[in-house]
Design an enzyme around this catalytic site. Structure first.
Site, PDB file in Angstrom:
ATOM      1  CB  SER A 102      42.604  43.208  45.321  1.00 34.95           C
ATOM      2  OG  SER A 102      42.475  41.854  44.969  1.00 34.95           O
ATOM      3  CG  ASP A 239      44.066  37.767  46.702  1.00 32.08           C
ATOM      4  OD1 ASP A 239      43.552  37.204  47.683  1.00 32.08           O
ATOM      5  OD2 ASP A 239      43.438  38.552  45.961  1.00 32.08           O
ATOM      6  CG  ASP A 241      41.406  41.128  48.648  1.00 31.37           C
ATOM      7  OD1 ASP A 241      42.050  40.347  47.922  1.00 31.37           O
ATOM      8  OD2 ASP A 241      40.323  41.644  48.301  1.00 31.37           O
ATOM      9  CG  ASP A 243      39.345  38.482  46.737  1.00 33.13           C
ATOM     10  OD1 ASP A 243      40.503  38.217  46.350  1.00 33.13           O
ATOM     11  OD2 ASP A 243      38.753  39.539  46.427  1.00 33.13           O
ATOM     12  CD  GLU A 324      37.056  36.318  37.892  1.00 28.72           C
ATOM     13  OE1 GLU A 324      37.378  37.147  37.030  1.00 28.72           O
ATOM     14  OE2 GLU A 324      36.948  36.611  39.090  1.00 28.72           O
ATOM     15  CG  HIS A 328      38.335  36.353  42.150  1.00 28.07           C
ATOM     16  ND1 HIS A 328      38.067  37.044  43.312  1.00 28.07           N
ATOM     17  CD2 HIS A 328      39.249  37.105  41.479  1.00 28.07           C
ATOM     18  CE1 HIS A 328      38.773  38.165  43.333  1.00 28.07           C
ATOM     19  NE2 HIS A 328      39.497  38.223  42.240  1.00 28.07           N
TER      20      HIS A 328
END
Length: 479
Positions: A102, A239, A241, A243, A324, A328
């Site tokens: 991540s 970021d 990865d 997500d 979040e 996210h």
């Protein structure tokens, strides 16, 4: 082969090769495949990897263990985490394993995995997997195999863009920090009719500029710089990865992701009145107090931080979306499929601006009630001791409340301990301390509806309690 601390609340992360080696990853694959077999899950799994220089070797080691367990692997190649989640639907695979660290710095690796789409492993599943692996209870079976699946990237981008095309001109700084999202985000934005201004979009697994993390002020400040230099309409950052998504508006103002969530909730609340939105405990109090959301009959549900916790909560209570502070976003049907996808968020933000052709991103920000909030700040605390440290800190904060003491000069209304301690004050201001689920850190966030000075005072008082613990180290960033 494998350090026990890498099995975290909702995914697995280790320093490589200090805390896990390739035989350890094979043991993890064997354990994950065994977990699938024991649960009676059809033995097929979609597997992808991010663009770090060691991720391919780690994926191959993981795949070897899965095949040994009798699992048929559908390898989708280099991918974003949400592309791997998408592949579960696209390929009708009952399970997923994505090799990624991540947003963690280079030197880290890990796996995000899940069996029940769109969910990923939570604490119970992770504990079960940990015990299978560390106790050597992985079981070899016949029937395993490996297939490379072509075309998933194109199908993923097609799914994200659909038939949507911008009706207004939009110039967007697209920032990927040289991470994997550079192979996806610029192409996606161009496909929907956005003029892209690239910022560190070339793939370079050494991350020569900074770690791709749109929650870090270093990346957000760089995005803001390019917005001001180019006169762009906004910047979108992703970021490692893909997500998570970070936003900077046309005035070069960083909008923390929880505030972007309120903007999105306002827009989605008009399309889907009386919706429920989940927000993590690090997020702004505006989800509950914003008058515009209240007019739309929106209900707010504050829940545990962490992508697996949030995905599960959104599904359990039938929420339209979850937000979040880390960036996210979990957009459920009919907007998305319930998993966190920074690319989906980027498209939805462009849709919002398309639905509001007379508004700039800064106008949407300024329309929110004013609050002052800190970035997410993470002081070091070792993985083996952080939960014990946190328990003592929570106890001290609860004792302050019981004794009638103040924080930031305000009376304490209550202490919410659903995930660490969120100390809520008599005017709705709050300060949070919790343990990071994926790095050796605590996490601190503060917000005031009154002033920056009060926000700083709250942080000072929360930090004073944290500093009673000598094993807590320096912050990664602080106000």
């Amino acid at each position: 082969m494998i350090a026990p601390t890498g099995f975290r609340e909702y995914d697995a992360r280790w320093r490589y090769p200090e805390e896990i080696n390739l035989p350890g990853m094979t043991a993890l694959g064997l354990g994950l495949g065994t977990q699938m077999q024991r649960r009676g899950i059809r033995p097929e799994i979609a597997v992808g990897n991010d663009y770090r220089d060691y991720s391919l070797a780690i994926k191959q080691a993981l795949v070897l263990g899965l095949v040994q367990a009798g699992i048929r692997v559908k390898d989708i190649g280099p991918a974003l985490s949400p592309m791997a989640y998408f592949a579960q639907f696209h390929l009708d695979a009952p399970a997923v394993a994505m090799v990624t660290a991540s947003h963690n710095p280079n030197g880290w690796t890990g796996v995000k995995m899940g069996f029940e789409r769109p969910l990923t492993h939570g604490p119970d599943e992770m504990a079960e997997l940990r015990d299978i692996v560390l106790e050597g209870r992985g079981e070899r079976r016949d029937g395993g195999g490996w297939d490379f699946v072509e075309g998933v990237r194109d199908a993923y981008l097609d799914d994200l863009a659909g038939d949507f095309r911008m009706s207004r001109r939009l110039r967007v700084v697209c920032a990927t920090g040289n991470g994997t999202a550079g192979a996806f985000a610029p192409a996606l934005l161009e496909r929907i009719g956005v003029e892209v201004i690239p910022l560190h979009t070339g793939l370079d697994y050494s991350f020569p500029n900074y770690n791709p993390n749109p929650e870090a002020m270093e990346m957000l400040h760089d995005m803001a710089r390019v917005v001001r230099e180019t006169g762009a309409d906004l910047a979108l950052g992703f970021d490692g990865d893909g997500d998570r998504c970070g936003v900077v508006d046309d005035e070069g103002q960083e909008i923390f992701a929880d505030k972007v969530g309120v903007i999105m909730a306002r827009d989605l609340g008009k399309l889907y009145p009386n919706s429920t939105f989940v927000a993590d405990v690090k997020s702004t109090g505006l989800f509950a107090s914003d008058p515009e959301l209240q007019k739309l009959g929106v209900k707010a549900d504050y829940w545990k931080t962490g992508h697996s916790h949030m995905k599960r909560r959104v599904k359990e209570i039938g929420a339209l979306a979850g937000f979040e502070k880390s960036g996210h976003y979990f957009l459920a049907e009919p907007v998305g499929r319930g998993y966190d996808d920074g690319m989906r968020v980027a498209v939805e933000i462009c849709r919002i601006l398309d639905r509001n052709p007379d508004s700039a991103m800064s106008d949407l920000r300024k329309a929110l009630p004013r609050t002052w909030s800190t970035p997410t700040m993470s002081p070091f605390c070792g993985d083996t001791e952080k939960y014990d440290v946190l328990a003592r800190i929570v106890g001290r904060l609860e004792a302050k409340a019981e004794a009638g003491e103040t924080v930031g000069g305000r009376a304490i209304d209550r202490v919410v301990t659903v995930n660490g301690a969120r100390v809520i004050l008599d005017n709705g201001a709050w300060g949070l301390v919790r343990a990071s689920s994926n790095t050796p850190n605590l996490v601190v966030v503060c917000e005031s509806p009154e002033s920056e000075a009060e926000m700083r005072a709250i942080f000072a008082d929360i930090d004073a309690v944290i500093r009673t613990e000598p094993s807590v180290g320096d912050y990664d960033q602080r106000i």
